[in-house]
Design a protein around this motif. Sequence first.
Motif, PDB file in Angstrom:
ATOM      1  N   ASP A 181       0.853  -1.185   0.000  1.00 33.08           N
ATOM      2  CA  ASP A 181       0.000   0.000   0.000  1.00 33.08           C
ATOM      3  C   ASP A 181       0.884   1.228   0.000  1.00 33.08           C
ATOM      4  O   ASP A 181       1.948   1.240   0.616  1.00 33.08           O
ATOM      5  N   MET A 182       0.451   2.282  -0.685  1.00 26.76           N
ATOM      6  CA  MET A 182       1.230   3.505  -0.791  1.00 26.76           C
ATOM      7  C   MET A 182       0.509   4.648  -0.082  1.00 26.76           C
ATOM      8  O   MET A 182      -0.712   4.757  -0.165  1.00 26.76           O
ATOM      9  N   VAL A 183       1.281   5.482   0.607  1.00 26.85           N
ATOM     10  CA  VAL A 183       0.734   6.680   1.231  1.00 26.85           C
ATOM     11  C   VAL A 183       1.154   7.883   0.404  1.00 26.85           C
ATOM     12  O   VAL A 183       2.316   7.990  -0.003  1.00 26.85           O
ATOM     13  N   THR A 184       0.219   8.780   0.120  1.00 27.16           N
ATOM     14  CA  THR A 184       0.502  10.028  -0.585  1.00 27.16           C
ATOM     15  C   THR A 184       0.323  11.177   0.403  1.00 27.16           C
ATOM     16  O   THR A 184      -0.713  11.269   1.058  1.00 27.16           O
ATOM     17  N   THR A 185       1.326  12.054   0.503  1.00 24.88           N
ATOM     18  CA  THR A 185       1.228  13.151   1.471  1.00 24.88           C
ATOM     19  C   THR A 185       2.082  14.336   1.015  1.00 24.88           C
ATOM     20  O   THR A 185       2.555  14.353  -0.123  1.00 24.88           O
ATOM     21  N   THR A 186       2.224  15.320   1.886  1.00 26.49           N
ATOM     22  CA  THR A 186       2.990  16.511   1.516  1.00 26.49           C
ATOM     23  C   THR A 186       4.474  16.312   1.799  1.00 26.49           C
ATOM     24  O   THR A 186       4.863  15.486   2.614  1.00 26.49           O
ATOM     25  N   ARG A 187       5.296  17.117   1.142  1.00 27.34           N
ATOM     26  CA  ARG A 187       6.745  16.939   1.197  1.00 27.34           C
ATOM     27  C   ARG A 187       7.342  17.509   2.492  1.00 27.34           C
ATOM     28  O   ARG A 187       6.716  18.304   3.186  1.00 27.34           O
ATOM     29  N   ILE A 188       8.558  17.087   2.768  1.00 27.40           N
ATOM     30  CA  ILE A 188       9.209  17.388   4.043  1.00 27.40           C
ATOM     31  C   ILE A 188      10.338  18.410   3.863  1.00 27.40           C
ATOM     32  O   ILE A 188      11.094  18.349   2.887  1.00 27.40           O
TER      33      ILE A 188
END
Length: 211
Positions: A181-188
């Motif tokens: 499963d892949m998580v998509t989120t904002t960059r760090i």
Amino acid sequence: MATLSLDFYQSHDTLTLSQLLLGCELVHESPDGTTAGIIVETEGYLTDDPACHAYRRQTTRNAAMFGPAGTLYVYQIYNHYNCINVVTSPEGIGEAVLIRALEPTEGLDLMAIRRNDAFKTGFERYRNNTITIDTADGQRNLCNGPGKLTIAMGINRQTHNGASLITSKLFIRGPVLHDFDMVTTTRIGITQGVDLPYRYYVKGNRYVSKK
DNA sequence: AAATTGATGGGCT
DNA sequence: GCCCATCAATTTC
């Protein structure tokens, strides 16, 4: 698994490649020995994205990003650290995928040696730090961040910035991890484009830099 | 547990 | 001069 080809890098856009590279294996056959790890965390940087180093114009620093797809862009950040990117756009356009974390698969002993050597020659306050790979925590600590994995893989700006992932001793092998499963989120760690959901990681993987 | 901060290179806003 | 796509120790709830 076969080395990813020029055709592969050319056939997908940057955000698609950011996702497709998850589960692939970054390999470096260096003179000191071979190290490798599964890519478990990436970020995409686009040409119309204010966080991208190539957002404004071509300069000496970002020149490699304007090379053909499959070129490596290595840049220095915060003093002693380097980060690595895979160029994902045609020549003349600056887009890339930042590789943020690896699950080590080969040469863990060499990775630890390189990390420990870097402590000795890096910031004075960390000179006494030591990584051992006897524990799960020690192994996790080798490549769970963009600055760390660049050291552990023996990658440096002088020899690898602008190098080709298709023809050099540093390359990426096709997916070795499937059905995750892949998580998509904002960059760090950025100050521009903070709301763009261009960061991807393997869900539940313990080598990801940050939840 | 979370937020803060110091280290101090190299390319430009 | 100023600004970082970081890391790890230190300080603060």
